[in-house]
Enzyme design. Sequence first.
Site, PDB file in Angstrom:
ATOM      1  N   GLY A  25       0.843  -1.184   0.000  1.00  0.00           N
ATOM      2  CA  GLY A  25       0.000   0.000   0.000  1.00  0.00           C
ATOM      3  C   GLY A  25       0.879   1.235   0.000  1.00  0.00           C
ATOM      4  O   GLY A  25       2.084   1.139  -0.219  1.00  0.00           O
ATOM      5  N   LYS A  29       3.714  -2.421   3.682  1.00  0.00           N
ATOM      6  CA  LYS A  29       4.017  -3.548   2.804  1.00  0.00           C
ATOM      7  C   LYS A  29       3.633  -4.778   3.590  1.00  0.00           C
ATOM      8  O   LYS A  29       3.898  -4.837   4.798  1.00  0.00           O
ATOM      9  CB  LYS A  29       5.533  -3.533   2.588  1.00  0.00           C
ATOM     10  N   ASP A 140     -13.768   0.444   3.896  1.00  0.00           N
ATOM     11  CA  ASP A 140     -12.905   0.150   2.741  1.00  0.00           C
ATOM     12  C   ASP A 140     -13.142  -1.292   2.299  1.00  0.00           C
ATOM     13  O   ASP A 140     -12.202  -2.007   1.961  1.00  0.00           O
ATOM     14  CB  ASP A 140     -11.435   0.381   3.110  1.00  0.00           C
TER      15      ASP A 140
HETATM   16  N1  LIG Z   1      -2.711 -11.867   6.229  1.00  0.00           N
HETATM   17  C1  LIG Z   1      -2.494 -11.812   4.913  1.00  0.00           C
HETATM   18  N2  LIG Z   1      -2.288 -12.939   4.203  1.00  0.00           N
HETATM   19  C2  LIG Z   1      -2.078 -12.900   2.867  1.00  0.00           C
HETATM   20  N3  LIG Z   1      -2.089 -11.776   2.132  1.00  0.00           N
HETATM   21  C3  LIG Z   1      -2.312 -10.599   2.776  1.00  0.00           C
HETATM   22  C4  LIG Z   1      -2.534 -10.567   4.187  1.00  0.00           C
HETATM   23  N4  LIG Z   1      -2.735  -9.273   4.551  1.00  0.00           N
HETATM   24  C5  LIG Z   1      -2.656  -8.565   3.418  1.00  0.00           C
HETATM   25  N5  LIG Z   1      -2.393  -9.336   2.350  1.00  0.00           N
HETATM   26  C6  LIG Z   1      -2.230  -8.891   0.947  1.00  0.00           C
HETATM   27  O1  LIG Z   1      -1.690  -7.588   0.964  1.00  0.00           O
HETATM   28  C7  LIG Z   1      -2.619  -6.633   0.416  1.00  0.00           C
HETATM   29  C8  LIG Z   1      -2.512  -5.324   1.184  1.00  0.00           C
HETATM   30  O2  LIG Z   1      -2.819  -5.527   2.564  1.00  0.00           O
HETATM   31  P1  LIG Z   1      -3.735  -4.503   3.360  1.00  0.00           P
HETATM   32  O3  LIG Z   1      -3.747  -4.871   4.800  1.00  0.00           O
HETATM   33  O4  LIG Z   1      -5.035  -4.420   2.653  1.00  0.00           O
HETATM   34  O5  LIG Z   1      -2.882  -3.172   3.211  1.00  0.00           O
HETATM   35  P2  LIG Z   1      -3.204  -1.747   2.594  1.00  0.00           P
HETATM   36  O6  LIG Z   1      -3.634  -0.933   3.759  1.00  0.00           O
HETATM   37  O7  LIG Z   1      -1.893  -1.319   2.046  1.00  0.00           O
HETATM   38  O8  LIG Z   1      -4.278  -1.914   1.549  1.00  0.00           O
HETATM   39  C9  LIG Z   1      -3.982  -7.320   0.513  1.00  0.00           C
HETATM   40  O9  LIG Z   1      -4.857  -6.826  -0.485  1.00  0.00           O
HETATM   41  C10 LIG Z   1      -3.608  -8.781   0.278  1.00  0.00           C
HETATM   42  O10 LIG Z   1      -3.443  -9.062  -1.106  1.00  0.00           O
HETATM   43 MG   LIG Z   2      -6.073  -3.035   1.534  1.00  0.00          MG
END
Ligand SMILES: Nc1ncnc2c1ncn2[C@@H]1O[C@H](COP(=O)(O)OP(=O)(O)O)[C@@H](O)[C@H]1O
Ligand SMILES: [Mg+2]
Length: 291
Positions: A25, A29, A140
């Site tokens: 994001g 990361k 979101d």
């Molecule tokens: N626990 C997890 N297991 C696997 N993939 C994850 C996990 N958390 C996040 N991701 C991957 O990382 C991406 C970004 O995580 P997220 O928490 O949504 O962060 P941001 O706030 O940057 O959007 C998610 O859309 C997903 O694809």
């Molecule tokens: Mg996200």
Amino acid sequence: MSKSSGGDRWLSELGYKLGQTLGEGSYSKVRVATSAKYKGPLAIKVVDRRRAPPDFVHKFLPRELSILRAIRHPNIVRVFEFIEVCNGKLYIVMEAASTDLLQLVQQLGKLPCVPDARDIFVQVVAAVRYLHDRNLVHRDLKCENVLLTADGRRAKLTDFGFGRESRGYPDLSTTYCGSAAYASPEVLLGIPYDPKKYDVWSLGVVLYVMVTGCMPFDDTHIHSMPRRQKKGVFYPDGLGPLPEACKALIALLLQFSPASRPGVGQVAKNTWLKGALLNKDTSRSLNTRID
Ligand SMILES: Nc1ncnc2c1ncn2[C@@H]1O[C@H](COP(=O)(O)OP(=O)(O)O)[C@@H](O)[C@H]1O
Ligand SMILES: [Mg+2]
């Protein structure tokens, strides 16, 4: 900056091994990780406060952390610990999922409406219901923020970066956040909004995306989106038949007027969704409760 910056060295001293990047994001990361302390694969969200604006550091991040600390639900990603290091980095250690809903839809084109999309949707609704019952809102909701286990059967909501406390109407929000493609008309129009009803709209977009593989409203021209949203959704030609009950639910969730949209408790009672629960209950062991 080198890969093993101060914070990452700390993490390895604590027994964590960081692996490949799962997602990225603006200020964070998410990386695969392992640790002797926890069985199974982990995901660690690495947040770098030094690269983030004050609004994020002082408003949104503290909200995200306090929500993550307060919640526990089978359809919400499980966080094991938060590790703060002095250089401004924060590590959120959580269970790892195999993929997210956007990736699954992209891989398959679209999901079979029944049982796949319906089973996943029921679980996302259960997670949102859990939040709204506790006066928490997500703001979101989108396919990228729905994580899935390897078999694609268990869904877990994540990313509380825009989450906050709210009792819903008449407790209105004025932070216009989320992604345009999933945003409700009142959010796009900049009208103070009921964040619970915003979540309900986004749920409608998530369901539409799963069963069609397309976005219901093109967000290339955001200013004209509310006008198109008012007309209601269309389905692409050649899509094939969808159950009328599924289309009716999408139309209900994507009601232009937030007051006409159901609350998530109401959505959970939808007869078509209840069908998913009944099928599951009979096919699972007796002590598994899905709610
Ligand atoms: N626990 C997890 N297991 C696997 N993939 C994850 C996990 N958390 C996040 N991701 C991957 O990382 C991406 C970004 O995580 P997220 O928490 O949504 O962060 P941001 O706030 O940057 O959007 C998610 O859309 C997903 O694809
Ligand atoms: Mg996200």
